[in-house]
Every structure is written in C-alpha cells, then in structure tokens.
Scaffold this motif. Structure first.
Motif, PDB file in Angstrom:
ATOM      1  N   ALA A 191       0.854  -1.127  -0.098  1.00  0.00           N
ATOM      2  CA  ALA A 191      -0.031  -0.071  -0.038  1.00  0.00           C
ATOM      3  C   ALA A 191       0.942   1.092   0.039  1.00  0.00           C
ATOM      4  CB  ALA A 191      -0.901   0.168   1.286  1.00  0.00           C
ATOM      5  N   GLY A 192       0.743   2.139  -0.860  1.00  0.00           N
ATOM      6  CA  GLY A 192       1.203   3.570  -0.885  1.00  0.00           C
ATOM      7  C   GLY A 192       2.532   3.525  -1.705  1.00  0.00           C
ATOM      8  N   ILE A 193       3.104   2.272  -2.079  1.00  0.00           N
ATOM      9  CA  ILE A 193       4.355   2.380  -2.877  1.00  0.00           C
ATOM     10  C   ILE A 193       4.126   1.982  -4.266  1.00  0.00           C
ATOM     11  CG2 ILE A 193       6.512   0.865  -3.144  1.00  0.00           C
ATOM     12  CD1 ILE A 193       6.360   2.127  -0.416  1.00  0.00           C
ATOM     13  N   THR A 194       5.013   2.804  -5.073  1.00  0.00           N
ATOM     14  CA  THR A 194       5.124   2.549  -6.469  1.00  0.00           C
ATOM     15  C   THR A 194       6.398   2.147  -7.024  1.00  0.00           C
ATOM     16  OG1 THR A 194       3.525   4.353  -6.864  1.00  0.00           O
ATOM     17  CG2 THR A 194       4.951   3.867  -8.724  1.00  0.00           C
ATOM     18  N   GLY A 195       6.550   1.059  -7.662  1.00  0.00           N
ATOM     19  CA  GLY A 195       7.875   0.667  -8.138  1.00  0.00           C
ATOM     20  C   GLY A 195       8.582   1.468  -9.069  1.00  0.00           C
ATOM     21  N   THR A 196      10.010   1.311  -9.158  1.00  0.00           N
ATOM     22  CA  THR A 196      11.019   2.059 -10.099  1.00  0.00           C
ATOM     23  C   THR A 196      11.204   1.575 -11.005  1.00  0.00           C
ATOM     24  OG1 THR A 196      12.764   1.106  -8.993  1.00  0.00           O
ATOM     25  CG2 THR A 196      11.907   2.923  -7.612  1.00  0.00           C
ATOM     26  N   CYS A 197      10.709   0.415 -11.573  1.00  0.00           N
ATOM     27  CA  CYS A 197      11.236  -0.215 -12.803  1.00  0.00           C
ATOM     28  C   CYS A 197      10.749   0.907 -13.848  1.00  0.00           C
ATOM     29  CB  CYS A 197      10.454  -1.501 -13.055  1.00  0.00           C
ATOM     30  SG  CYS A 197      10.839  -2.216 -14.608  1.00  0.00           S
TER      31      CYS A 197
END
Length: 167
Positions: free
Chosen positions: A45-51
């Motif tokens: 929750a609340g995290i967006t990946g960096t790829c």
C-alpha cells in the motif's frame, strides 16, 4: 540447497532481481531467459515501483536499487524496524506464491545482498503462507519452510558457481 529437487528456483535479490529455474537437473530455457524480476505482483500500500517498464514488478519494488529510490536511503542503512522490510517480505512473498502455484517448486532459494538481512526469509515465508492460504498441500513432513530457503553455500554460492562453469 537444491540437491534432490526436481524443480528448483534460485532468485538473487541485490542491485536487481534475477533468477534461474532448474527442472530435472536442466536449466529452463524458452523463448527468452526467465525474467523472475519482472514478474508482476501486488505492490505494498502506498508504494510505486521504480522499474521503467512496470510499476509493479518484483525488481522495481524489491531490489536494493529500488528500495534505495523508494525510501530515499540505501537499503543497507535501514533499521531493523524500518517499514521497507515488511514491504519487501510482502513483495517477495507474492513472488514465491506465484512460483509455487505455477512451477510447484520444491525449492525456492533466495540469495543476494538484500537477503543478508537477518530474519527476512522468515518474514517472506510468513507472507507466502498468508497469500497461499492453505491452498498448497505439502507432502507429509514437509512445509513451506522446507521450500523457501537461503543458498546452502551461503555468500560463497556465486563465486563457487562461477568456478564450476570453468572448463
């Protein structure tokens, strides 16, 4: 750690996330090599990946590089109670869930620098058990703790594996 396993998966979690699959003693090859790091998972929750290709792949959420970008500090500086560890366990638990239901893996070996965190494999096992929700029935005397483990050769596995490939 994979001796005797018909289906074994090795995943290294470090700067990136990579892996290999061995079935009956032979590496799995297909159209391209396995890209375990780009397996899509539910982000915490609340995290967006960096790829740059996927916002919710394992590598963009769980690699040391991604953790450093997400939390704005190097992952090797996280305190024991840093929330990144729970998120990492959730992401890698989702990955292990997928490996279990797709490959029926007998061993999932987790190595690499990020996996050096004491207790992280136990958290990943717990996260995997939660998502599997008793779906996988293990043979008598076996459990998920027998499947998900660290390399039998510890931090020497990469170097010894490379040496084994020499002619």
């Amino acid at each position: 750690a994979a001796q005797g396993a018909g289906v074994a998966v090795y995943v290294t979690v470090g700067t990136g996330v990579g892996g290999g699959i061995v079935v009956n003693g032979k590496p799995l090859h297909g159209l391209v090599h396995p890209e375990i790091g780009h397996m899509l998972v539910q982000p915490p929750a609340g995290i967006t990946g960096t790829c740059p290709f996927h916002t919710n792949c394992v590598e963009g959420l769980a690699s040391g590089t991604a953790l450093g970008k997400i939390w704005a500090q190097p992952s090797d500086t996280f305190d024991d109670d840093h929330p990144a560890w729970d998120g990492l366990a959730e992401v890698l638990g989702n990955m292990c869930h997928n490996l279990m239901v797709v490959l029926s893996a007998e061993k999932i070996i987790l190595g690499g620098g990020v996996m050096q965190k004491p207790g992280i494999v136990d958290k990943i096992v717990a996260a995997t058990e939660k998502t599997l929700n008793d779906y996988v029935v293990f043979p008598e005397g076996r459990s998920l703790q027998d499947v998900i483990c660290t390399p039998g050769l510890g931090t020497r596995s990469g170097m010894l594996g490379a040496l084994a490939l020499l002619d």
